[in-house]
Design a protein around this motif. Structure first.
Motif, PDB file in Angstrom:
ATOM      1  N   LYS A 139       0.846  -1.210   0.000  1.00  0.00           N
ATOM      2  CA  LYS A 139       0.000   0.000   0.000  1.00  0.00           C
ATOM      3  C   LYS A 139       0.877   1.255   0.000  1.00  0.00           C
ATOM      4  O   LYS A 139       0.586   2.219  -0.738  1.00  0.00           O
ATOM      5  N   LEU A 140       1.931   1.241   0.789  1.00  0.00           N
ATOM      6  CA  LEU A 140       2.810   2.412   0.846  1.00  0.00           C
ATOM      7  C   LEU A 140       3.480   2.648  -0.513  1.00  0.00           C
ATOM      8  O   LEU A 140       3.669   3.791  -0.933  1.00  0.00           O
ATOM      9  N   ALA A 145       4.604   6.572  -1.105  1.00  0.00           N
ATOM     10  CA  ALA A 145       5.013   7.208   0.158  1.00  0.00           C
ATOM     11  C   ALA A 145       6.468   7.665   0.124  1.00  0.00           C
ATOM     12  O   ALA A 145       6.838   8.613   0.815  1.00  0.00           O
ATOM     13  N   LEU A 146       7.288   6.978  -0.672  1.00  0.00           N
ATOM     14  CA  LEU A 146       8.701   7.357  -0.764  1.00  0.00           C
ATOM     15  C   LEU A 146       8.995   8.142  -2.043  1.00  0.00           C
ATOM     16  O   LEU A 146      10.160   8.425  -2.340  1.00  0.00           O
ATOM     17  N   LYS A 281      11.669  10.769  -1.220  1.00  0.00           N
ATOM     18  CA  LYS A 281      10.988  11.424  -0.092  1.00  0.00           C
ATOM     19  C   LYS A 281      11.445  10.909   1.261  1.00  0.00           C
ATOM     20  O   LYS A 281      10.994  11.424   2.294  1.00  0.00           O
ATOM     21  N   GLY A 282      12.259   9.865   1.305  1.00  0.00           N
ATOM     22  CA  GLY A 282      12.682   9.359   2.611  1.00  0.00           C
ATOM     23  C   GLY A 282      13.070   7.899   2.585  1.00  0.00           C
ATOM     24  O   GLY A 282      13.479   7.358   1.542  1.00  0.00           O
ATOM     25  N   MET A 284      12.201   3.785   4.227  1.00  0.00           N
ATOM     26  CA  MET A 284      11.267   2.868   4.870  1.00  0.00           C
ATOM     27  C   MET A 284      12.039   1.664   5.406  1.00  0.00           C
ATOM     28  O   MET A 284      12.838   1.070   4.674  1.00  0.00           O
TER      29      MET A 284
END
Lengths: 359, 225
Positions: A139-140, A145-146, A281-282, A284
């Motif tokens: 889902k991420l 999300a990244l 973006k980061g 995980m």
């Protein structure tokens, strides 16, 4: 929905015992019988307490006694898979295959052909796809999300199963033939790498990309007395530019038990599938099998991870039943899985050549 | 509530468990946390004698102000009894402002335990709980050695800060840990309704223990059942 009449073949694969409870509990299944390769294997099966399930000493004997069987879990050494697939396909029996159908790409093509011609469902057991932590990770990824993912590093590290499931320590039975790892090396293909295809699959699934090149390097064995590799590192790049590092080693030591039981592990956590993923973006960090409960009690008074949230086989079987009854194609089918097997073979080629291998 | 009921119905249908509309509306207290796998595994470690002869429990549960101290005590007392398959025989409590404090419990077997509770955690932080069983042979715990807080499965670090995720049930994916406990507890109950009386009796017993704890704090006296 009419329950699927199902059986298990051979009972020699390390994942066999994971199916017992699901086959027993799931009302969508009617567990008809099992076949065992040896009397020793049969005795271990009965030790788990499923005494009402008839156990036969050959697949054919079982199929002849139970023509109602619609589907099987093929739970045998990799070297037996083609023969068993052909037998099932001939009888129109649907197949849930262990994670390695075969490493021989000619055999693989033959399997694809017989499966296609017989119109049976052929699902491959890559159980990580039914893990709730992986559900979240998917889902991420879907939510980006990244942002753009740049690197994908993953472990699939475990203890070695060769003492409890001896075929995994025999190159001919695990890899399908006796192939030296590289010139001058006394070891053969068929070890840790063959046991851990999950992360080779997951990177394809999550990044939506394919391998560009792959490099693999074996280290000196932790277990000097086995004849296959037990530590190996893999890195490379996907076609979309994502770099990766994969560790599919048997790098957690074990007690040499003949039947898995409490105290099997020497290192506290016997199995780990972790991901470190970076993106624009980061970052995980993912532990697919954590957190858990921990203890240092019997039998060895060692700090031990007691696996706590572990239900992959429920979703796996649900999909198998759905595909059979509703004529669907499984998520992990022979066509999808082919590249994952090719990636594992490319690792061995890289070890042999000492250089990256391009696809 | 509708989300969890929907998930429950899905599970009941999947496993062909019969139920009525009244079953779904039932307010029978089921001590739902017992369904959390971490407590099932801790109990298993005790009952299968992986940890042998427990002597001391160290339980702790800290939340924000939305959870009443009485509810925290109710849950932790139940967990002492469930995990140990024992019952609390006596307790001594010391609270401050009805917001935080501790209870020393003595089980019927003689095992003792500390129950730390509080609801002064910032609502921006996740709950903190810890359950440790110290035995003559071995220690069992639901947090990792050398850490103070429960772990998560996924940590996502971005410019928006840290997001943590702990997903524990593929069949009930999308529900949080407490919602999963609720669904699993009701599912198990509807599979075997014969446990209704036991749940109700335990509810009354736990209410009595909670009452005793506040009385003990007020009177500065150890209370026995």
């Amino acid at each position: 929905m009419k329950p699927v009449k199902i059986a298990i073949l051979s009972l020699t694969h390390g994942h066999t015992r994971k199916y017992f409870q699901t086959l027993h509990d799931n009302p969508a299944l009617d567990w008809v019988a099992v076949s065992a390769e040896t009397e020793e294997v049969r005795d271990v099966f009965y030790h788990y307490g499923y005494n009402t399930i008839p156990c036969y000493m050959s697949d054919d004997e079982m199929f002849d006694a139970h023509p109602e069987i619609e589907a099987v879990v093929i739970a045998s050494a990799n070297s037996r898979h083609l023969e068993q697939v052909k037998n099932c396909a001939k009888r129109g029996i649907h197949i849930l295959s262990m994670k390695i159908p075969t490493f021989d790409m000619n055999e693989y093509a033959e399997m694809m052909e017989v499966v296609e011609k017989s119109f049976i469902v052929f699902q491959i057991e890559l159980e990580m796809h039914y893990n709730p932590v992986v559900d979240r990770m998917k889902k991420l990824f879907a939510d980006k999300a990244l942002g753009k993912v740049t690197s994908f590093n993953a472990t699939n590290i475990t203890l070695s199963p060769v003492w409890a499931f001896p075929w995994q320590g025999v190159p001919e039975l695990s890899y399908g033939k006796r192939v030296p790892l590289r010139e001058g090396d006394h070891r053969f293909c068929g070890g840790a790498l063959c046991d851990h295809p999950h992360i080779f699959d997951m990177i394809r699934w999550l990044t939506g990309s394919d391998y560009e090149y792959i490099y693999a390097q074996v280290g000196p064995n932790i277990r000097a007395d086995i004849e296959e590799e037990d530590v190996i590192l893999v890195n490379g790049k996907m076609k979309n530019g994502v770099s990766f590092l994969l560790d599919p080693s048997w790098s957690r030591l074990e007690e040499r038990l003949k039947v898995p039981a409490p105290g099997w592990e020497i290192f506290p956590k016997r199995m780990e599938v972790n991901f470190n993923i970076s993106g624009e973006k980061g970052v995980m960090l993912v532990d697919s099998f954590g957190p858990n409960v921990y203890h240092n009690g019997a039998p060895n008074d060692r700090y031990t991870v007691q696996y706590t949230y572990f239900d992959e086989w429920i979703g796996l079987i649900d999909e198998f039943v759905d595909c059979i009854r509703n004529h669907k194609t499984p998520m992990i089918n022979l066509a999808w899985h082919k590249r994952t097997i090719e990636a594992v073979n490319a690792c061995y080629e890289s070890v042999r050549k000492g250089q990256p291998v391009y696809f | 509530m509708e989300k969890v009921k929907e998930a429950l119905v899905k599970l009941l249908d999947k496993y062909s468990v019969p139920y009525t509309k009244e079953d779904l509306e039932s307010e029978l207290p089921l001590q739902c946390w017992r369904m959390n796998r971490k407590f099932v595994e801790l109990k298993k470690l005790v009952t299968t004698r992986i940890v042998e002869d427990p002597c001391l429990l160290r339980f702790c549960h800290l939340t924000d102000e939305k959870t009443a101290l009485a509810d925290l005590l109710y849950r932790e007392f139940d967990l002492c009894e469930y995990v140990m398959d024992d019952s609390i025989a006596a307790l001594n409590a010391a609270f401050t402002d009805g917001r935080s404090g501790s209870v020393v419990v003595t089980m019927k077997s003689g095992v003792i335990g500390s129950v730390e509770v509080g609801n002064q955690l910032s609502s921006a932080n996740p709950e903190v709980d810890r359950h440790e069983i110290i035995a003559r042979r071995g220690v069992a715990s639901d947090i990792v050695v050398d850490t103070q807080i429960p772990q998560h499965s996924i940590y996502l670090y971005t410019d928006d800060g840290v997001q943590q995720f702990k997903d524990t049930d593929h069949e009930l994916y999308g529900l949080d840990e407490k919602e999963i406990e609720w669904v699993r507890a009701h599912f198990e109950f509807l599979k075997d309704k014969s446990t209704a009386a036991a749940h109700q009796a335990q509810h009354l017993h736990l209410n009595k223990l909670v009452e005793m704890a506040f009385e003990s704090d007020k009177e500065h006296k150890k209370m026995a059942l």
